[in-house]
Design an enzyme around this catalytic site. Structure first.
Site, PDB file in Angstrom:
ATOM      1  CB  CYS A 136       0.208   3.590  -4.610  1.00 15.53           C
ATOM      2  SG  CYS A 136       0.752   2.434  -5.924  1.00 15.53           S
ATOM      3  CG  HIS A 193     -30.709   2.922  16.326  1.00 21.33           C
ATOM      4  ND1 HIS A 193     -29.693   2.788  17.099  1.00 21.33           N
ATOM      5  CD2 HIS A 193     -30.665   2.054  15.268  1.00 21.33           C
ATOM      6  CE1 HIS A 193     -30.075   1.316  17.168  1.00 21.33           C
ATOM      7  NE2 HIS A 193     -30.444   0.652  16.622  1.00 21.33           N
ATOM      8  CB  CYS A 200     -29.727  -4.155  13.599  1.00 19.91           C
ATOM      9  SG  CYS A 200     -29.208  -2.705  15.199  1.00 19.91           S
ATOM     10  CB  CYS A 212      -1.024   0.171   1.331  1.00 19.71           C
ATOM     11  SG  CYS A 212      -1.614  -1.280   1.568  1.00 19.71           S
TER      12      CYS A 212
END
Lengths: 148, 155, 259, 105
Positions: C77, C179, C220, C74
């Site tokens: 780059c 929520h 959930c 990684c």
């Protein structure tokens, strides 16, 4: 939808006789804001009902609280069940358990005796109501005893 | 109360809110008070255990029983003449009564150990310290474990 | 007077991001952190005792490890993640032009593996994928979430919002029922949060490991007895995107600790 | 497996310093069963040792009730510059080590 009690009794008898498919719901008759007749044709067992209300698997106690001193974790999303038997008759309690959405389409209380019109029901629950007719009757019998 | 008891660490979560498919079989996993007593006697022998000198810091209400922070400290000068040799922590209701044994010496400077433990249910935790004069001191705490409202099915 | 008020109102309408019915206003948005007890907060706050940091540490090693047929890391780059990856996770899921759809950070890591490293994809919830994703997201800690701004994402944010509002499962409940409408109340003993995804991947005490937001969403869904969407499915990506856009302005906490 | 070690880089002679360690381990209890009833075998760290310039200063026996990714914090008196060595041993021949150095003035 309103059927004669005789017809219902016959249907219950038939379903008992040939042990109908588990997914089939016992038909019921709504009168006003109630279901007057027991779904099983017999009164429920209040002691079993109390255990069911407290069992997390039936989900009651996740949202409701009530006069259950031995149960530490009770929900507060829904009304306290204390005095439920004063506020409602057994017939009214039965319909509120079977299909609370009938009174308020926006309610978060599930319809405990319903197996259609639902979205993406999990594999293990598809076609089944949350509670059986016998469990509904046990819980109704218990809630009716909750008097202030 | 088998209906409200959580399993001792259900696999990858275990049951749904509905307790639908028990992924892990429910078994009588609870240690008995007799097992706790035996575990303690294995460490202490026949010596008397006095209450005091030991402090157990553990949240009285635990948010998840899988990871419970715990600190045990002992009032001790930690000198060559008077120090804590070891600290032993036990529980009442996990499948096994032992939690950990921690061995100290005067060079520890302070008789205090912290770790994170698992508590299968609301229960007692006992911490026992062995001092350099081979006396044993204990403290007990009652811990309330919150049960997760929603856990997941194993996929 | 009325005229000026009308103009002021019109300006408000144009400048304030449209708040949909039932949505939590920006100044009332709260991380799940604020719903936790002091002990769990302490576990998150101290990097030397936050168990999620073990994965960040793993991710740091993977970042500079060459892999795949291309033999590239990684870092070859992207350079130093501490500067190059700063703020990136706060903008994910992001629109991918080639695929013409949003991709999550996990998917971006696997796209990089496929396109630049010629390496096999890392499975969802595998230690390496969680570690890389935690390491990258950790570089955004403290930075405000800014996902969902790209206009090309609009239909996907809308899809996520529809899914959030959709009742499902045998219990027939939507995410919003708990929520948006009932946060701060208690489901049995456990406080209901606002479902703000500020700390993913996060260390959940229940899991005893790090996990992605997709794992959390799936759990959930199991909770309401619904058939959970598959990892990487467009539905889970859309939900993650909606949740991240709904949490705009909240600081990133990766790796968070939650009960 | 990675470990997070927290030892103060510098201390004054005689200071009581806190040492914190966190290491990656599943700590499989040996009490869980799979859906088809098989027991998941125990896989835990059973002992932890800390040495300070070769001398053991802290040791712990761990049981299945220790949470996954074991965290341990304990104290010692800083007496000289040198090295702390940590060793975790466990089931199936598990062994992991780490070290940290300290300058004592």
């Amino acid at each position: 939808m309103v059927r004669s009690p005789v017809h219902i009794a016959a249907l219950i008898a038939a379903s008992l006789a040939c042990s109908a498919h588990a997914d089939e719901l016992v038909p019921y008759t709504i009168v006003g804001d109630s279901i007057p007749q027991s779904l099983t044709g017999a009164p429920g067992d209040a002691a079993r009902g109390r255990a069911l209300v407290l069992a997390r698997t039936t989900t009651c106690i996740l949202c409701h609280s009530g006069p259950f001193p031995e149960t530490r974790f009770q929900g507060d999303l829904a009304p306290d069940l204390t005095g439920a038997g004063n506020r409602w008759s057994a017939s009214q309690l039965r319909l509120r358990l079977v299909d609370a959405s009938r009174f308020n389409a926006e309610t978060i209380m599930p319809s405990y005796y319903r197996n259609d019109g639902l979205v993406r029901v999990g594999r293990n629950f598809a076609g089944k109501p949350i509670l059986s007719a016998a469990e509904i009757e046990d819980i109704v019998a218990f809630l009716a005893t909750l008097r202030d | 109360m088998p209906t409200t008891r959580r399993q001792f660490l259900s696999l990858a979560g275990g049951v749904t809110v509905a307790g639908t498919i028990p992924i892990v079989t429910l078994r009588p996993l609870e240690a008995t008070p007799a097992m706790l007593t035996t575990a303690i006697r294995n460490v202490v022998g026949e010596a008397p255990i006095r209450t005091g000198r030991v402090k157990l810091d553990i949240p009285p209400l635990v948010e998840n029983g899988n990871t419970v922070p715990m600190t045990v400290s002992v009032a001790s000068p930690m000198t060559a003449a008077d120090y804590v040799k070891s600290i032993h922590v036990f529980n009442e209701k996990n499948p096994q009564p032992n939690i950990g044994n921690f061995y100290l010496n005067p060079a520890s400077g302070r008789a205090q150990v912290s770790t994170r433990i698992r508590l299968a249910d609301t229960q007692k935790v006992v911490a026992i310290a062995r001092l350099s004069d081979d006396t044993f001191w204990q403290v007990m705490a009652d811990i309330v474990v919150t049960l997760a409202a929603c856990t997941e099915e194993m996929n | 007077m009325i005229f000026w008020r009308a103009i002021a109102a019109a300006i408000l309408l144009v400048t304030a991001p449209a708040l949909l019915a039932g949505e939590i206003p920006p100044d009332a948005r709260r991380s799940g952190y604020s719903f936790m007890g002091p002990d769990t907060r302490a576990m998150q706050d101290d990097d030397t005792s936050n168990p999620g940091m073990l994965f960040v540490l793993d991710g740091e090693a993977l970042w500079s490890k060459k892999t795949g047929d291309a033999g590239k890391a990684c870092a070859d780059c992207h350079g130093d993640a501490r500067s190059g990856m700063k703020g990136v996770a706060a903008r994910y899921p992001a629109f991918d032009k080639a695929l013409a759809r949003p991709v999550t950070l996990d998917q971006r890591i696997n796209l990089c593996r496929a396109n630049h490293q010629q390496a096999t994809p890392l499975p969802y919830e595998s230690r390496d994928l969680l570690a890389l994703s935690a390491y990258v997201a950790h570089q955004s800690r403290g930075i405000s979430i800014a996902a969902g701004d790209d206009p090309q994402l609009k239909p996907f944010v809308d899809q996520g919002r529809d899914l959030f509002m959709q009742r499902e499962g045998q219990l027939n409940l939507a995410c919003t029922n708990c929520h948006d409408d009932n946060f701060d109340k208690r489901l049995a003993g456990a406080p209901i949060t606002q479902a703000q995804p500020t700390g993913y991947p996060l260390y959940r005490l229940e899991w005893q490991t790090l996990g992605s937001i997709e794992r959390r969403l799936r759990s959930c869904m199991s909770g309401v007895r619904a058939q959970a969407y598959d990892y990487g499915s467009p539905e889970l990506v859309a939900l993650e995107l909606y949740l991240m856009s709904r949490a705009r302005g909240l600081p990133m906490e990766t790796p968070a600790v939650r009960p | 497996m990675p470990a997070l070690i927290n030892v103060p880089a510098k201390a004054k002679r005689g200071d009581i310093i806190e040492i914190r360690t966190l290491t990656s381990h599943i700590m499989e209890t040996g009490f869980r069963h799979t859906a088809d009833g098989r027991l998941v075998p125990r896989d835990i760290i059973t002992s932890f040792t800390c040495r300070y310039n070769g001398t053991e200063i802290f040791r712990a026996d761990l049981f299945p009730a220790i949470a996954a990714n074991p965290y341990l914090s304990f104290f010692t008196v800083a007496k000289e510059s040198g090295k702390f060595e940590f060793e975790w041993m466990g089931d199936n021949g598990y062994c992991s080590t780490a070290s940290a150095s300290i300058t004592v003035e």
